[in-house]
Design a protein around this motif. Structure first.
Motif, PDB file in Angstrom:
ATOM      1  N   UNK A  21       0.816  -1.216   0.000  1.00  0.00           N
ATOM      2  CA  UNK A  21       0.000   0.000   0.000  1.00  0.00           C
ATOM      3  C   UNK A  21       0.848   1.264   0.000  1.00  0.00           C
ATOM      4  N   UNK A  22       2.136   1.137   0.314  1.00  0.00           N
ATOM      5  CA  UNK A  22       3.011   2.302   0.431  1.00  0.00           C
ATOM      6  C   UNK A  22       3.764   2.524  -0.877  1.00  0.00           C
ATOM      7  N   UNK A  23       3.767   3.778  -1.329  1.00  0.00           N
ATOM      8  CA  UNK A  23       4.424   4.136  -2.583  1.00  0.00           C
ATOM      9  C   UNK A  23       5.824   4.695  -2.368  1.00  0.00           C
ATOM     10  N   UNK A  24       6.002   5.493  -1.307  1.00  0.00           N
ATOM     11  CA  UNK A  24       7.272   6.170  -1.048  1.00  0.00           C
ATOM     12  C   UNK A  24       7.680   5.935   0.397  1.00  0.00           C
ATOM     13  N   UNK A  25       8.945   5.616   0.604  1.00  0.00           N
ATOM     14  CA  UNK A  25       9.487   5.455   1.944  1.00  0.00           C
ATOM     15  C   UNK A  25      10.514   6.560   2.187  1.00  0.00           C
ATOM     16  N   UNK A  68      11.581  -3.896  -2.742  1.00  0.00           N
ATOM     17  CA  UNK A  68      10.152  -3.901  -3.021  1.00  0.00           C
ATOM     18  C   UNK A  68       9.772  -2.925  -4.134  1.00  0.00           C
ATOM     19  N   UNK A  69      10.738  -2.209  -4.674  1.00  0.00           N
ATOM     20  CA  UNK A  69      10.474  -1.300  -5.783  1.00  0.00           C
ATOM     21  C   UNK A  69       9.862   0.023  -5.384  1.00  0.00           C
ATOM     22  N   UNK A  70       9.972   0.393  -4.088  1.00  0.00           N
ATOM     23  CA  UNK A  70       9.441   1.688  -3.662  1.00  0.00           C
ATOM     24  C   UNK A  70      10.348   2.814  -4.133  1.00  0.00           C
ATOM     25  N   UNK A  71       9.792   4.012  -4.223  1.00  0.00           N
ATOM     26  CA  UNK A  71      10.668   5.176  -4.291  1.00  0.00           C
ATOM     27  C   UNK A  71      11.172   5.407  -2.874  1.00  0.00           C
ATOM     28  N   UNK A  72      12.476   5.562  -2.732  1.00  0.00           N
ATOM     29  CA  UNK A  72      13.086   5.802  -1.431  1.00  0.00           C
ATOM     30  C   UNK A  72      13.652   7.218  -1.406  1.00  0.00           C
TER      31      UNK A  72
END
Length: 399
Positions: free
Chosen positions: A94-98, A117-121
Motif C-alpha cells: 500500500x506504500x508508494x514512497x518510503x 520492493x520497488x518503492x521510491x526511497x
C-alpha cells in the motif's frame, strides 16, 4: 508518479518531523500512511494522534505479543514492533514512497527492503550507501534504474537523495545535459572550523553540539563538528552518483546557502542555492520530477548577503582524507568506518574519550580490519559488530 502514500521511518527525528510537515502541507492526494520511532513512545504517540496514519512501528519494542504502548489508541491503527516491523512496513504494497530517515546503521535493513520492493526511497539515511553501497549497487544494477551513466538517481526515480548536499548535486545534474567533471560537496565547517587541532582536543560536549547553522540531533551534530558527516557524504556520493572518489571534492561554505555544486568539463559550475531548511530537499525527493510550492523559506534578496568558500585543512579535519580513502576502497571499508564512528561518537558523548579521539579511533579500526571487495550483507553486519567492539577496546588502550 501516481502513488502518494508515504511511510516516514524515523518520524520523531528532525528529518522525520520536517517530512511530515511537508506531506501535511502538500495535502491530498498525499497521505502519511505509516510512521516509526525507536523508543520515543510519547513523541510517536503525539505524531500519531495529530496525523492519524494507518500504521505505526515502534522498532525498539521487541515484545511482539505485548499490548501496544500508547495511552491513547486511534481506531483502526495497525501496530508493528521491532526491526522486523520496519522491514514489513517498508515492503507494504500500500506504500508508494518510503522516507528513510532513521539515523545510523539501524535504518539499513528497512531501506534495503524498500529498494527490493520497488518503492521510491527518499534517502536521508546515508548509512545505507556508506555501509551497504556494494549491495545497493547490485540491487539497482538489476532494476530499471541501472548503474550506467552518472548516478543511480539520475537514471531512474527509485532512490532520491534527501541530504541537502546530495539533493543539490542531483538538482544540478538534472538541470540539463552535460558532462560533469567534478561533484563539489559544500560543508559548513561546523562549530570548530576556525579552531586549531590542539584547541579541538580540549573541546567539550556542549561546544561540539553547538552547530552554527543547522538544528540537528546529537549524533549528527558531533559528526558535523568532526566533519565525519562530510566523510560519510563523500562515500555516499560515490555510490549514489556512480563516480570515482577522485571526481569528488569538499569545500567549506560557512553560510550554508550553496548546498553543493557541479563542475562540467567546459569549466562551468552549476550551484543549487536555498536557505538552510531540510523541507526543500525532502519535498523534491517526494515530488520529483515535479516542483511545487514548498513550506521552506525563500532566500532573502532585499538585503546584502555574502557567500564565502574556503579549502578544507586536512590536518585540522582528518576525517575528510579518511572519507576519500574509504570511498576509493569501497567493499567493507564503509561499513567498518560507519560503525566505528557511531561507537566513537557514543563514547565521546558519554565523556569517555576526547573529541579528537573520534577520528583517530575510526582510522585505527579501519586499518586493522580484513578488507573484502564484494561482501555479503551478513559479512557487513558482522563487521559492523566487530568495529563497534574494536572501538571500545581502542578506547581502553588510549586512556
Amino acid at each position: 508518479m501516481a502513488g502518494r502514500n508515504v511511510a516516514v521511518l524515523g518520524a520523531t527525528g528532525s528529518i522525520g518531523v520536517a517530512a511530515i510537515d511537508v506531506i501535511q502541507k502538500m495535502g491530498a492526494p498525499w497521505t502519511l500512511h505509516a510512521v516509526s520511532a525507536h523508543q520515543q513512545i510519547d513523541a510517536l504517540q503525539q505524531i500519531t494522534l495529530k496525523t492519524l496514519p494507518k500504521c505505526v512501528v515502534l522498532s525498539g519494542n521487541d515484545d511482539k505479543n505485548g499490548p501496544h504502548p500508547f495511552r491513547e489508541w486511534p481506531a483502526g491503527l495497525r501496530y508493528l514492533s521491532g526491526p522486523e516491523g520496519l522491514v514489513e512496513v517498508a515492503s507494504d504494497p500500500e506504500i508508494d514512497i518510503v522516507v528513510a530517515a532513521i539515523v545510523g546503521r539501524a535504518g539499513v535493513e528497512s531501506t534495503l527492503a524498500a529498494i527490493r520492493a520497488g518503492k521510491r526511497v527518499a534517502l536521508a539515511n546515508k548509512e545505507t550507501l556508506v555501509c551497504a553501497g556494494p549491495i545497493v549497487a547490485e540491487l539497482l544494477a538489476g532494476s530499471d534504474v541501472g548503474s550506467s551513466g552518472v548516478g543511480f538517481a539520475i537514471a531512474g526515480d527509485k532512490l532520491l537523495p534527501v541530504d541537502s548536499e546530495h539533493s543539490a548535486i542531483f538538482q544540478c545534474l538534472a538541470a540539463g545535459p552535460g558532462n560533469p567533471r567534478r561533484l563539489i560537496l559544500t560543508a559548513s565547517g561546523g562549530p570548530f572550523r576556525e579552531w586549531t587541532w590542539a584547541e579541538m582536543r580540549e573541546a567539550t560536549i556542549e561546544q561540539a553540539l553547538r552547530h552554527p547553522t543547522w538544528k540537528m540531533g546529537r549524533k549528527i551534530s558531533i559528526d558535523s563538528a568532526t566533519m565525519m558527516n562530510k566523510a560519510l557524504e563523500i562515500i555516499e556520493a560515490k555510490w549514489l552518483f556512480n563516480v570515482p572518489a577522485e571526481e569528488l571534492e569538499v569545500i567549506i561554505h560557512p553560510q550554508s546557502i550553496v548546498h553543493s555544486m557541479v563542475e562540467f568539463v567546459d569549466g562551468s559550475i552549476v550551484a543549487q542555492m536555498s536557505p538552510p531548511d531540510m523541507r526543500l530537499p525532502i519535498q523534491y525527493a517526494l515530488t520529483y520530477p515535479e516542483r511545487t510550492i514548498c513550506p521552506s523559506p525563500l532566500l532573502e534578496r532585499t538585503k546584502p548577503w555574502e557567500l564565502s568558500f574556503h579549502p578544507v585543512d586536512p590536518e585540522r579535519f582528518p576525517a575528510i582524507p579518511l572519507g576519500f580513502e574509504v570511498a576509493a576502497a569501497g567493499g567493507t571499508a564503509g561499513s567498518v568506518i560507519n560503525a566505528a564512528n557511531e561507537a566513537a561518537v557514543d563514547l565521546f558523548l558519554n565523556g569517555q574519550i576526547r573529541f579528537t579521539d573520534i577520528v583517530q579511533a575510526c582510522r585505527s579500526v579501519l586499518e586493522h580490519h580484513t578488507f573484502e571487495a564484494r561482501p555479503s550483507i551478513e559479512r557487513l553486519l558482522e563487521l559492523d559488530r566487530w568495529a563497534r567492539a574494536e572501538v571500545r577496546r581502542w578506547s581502553c588502550r588510549a586512556i
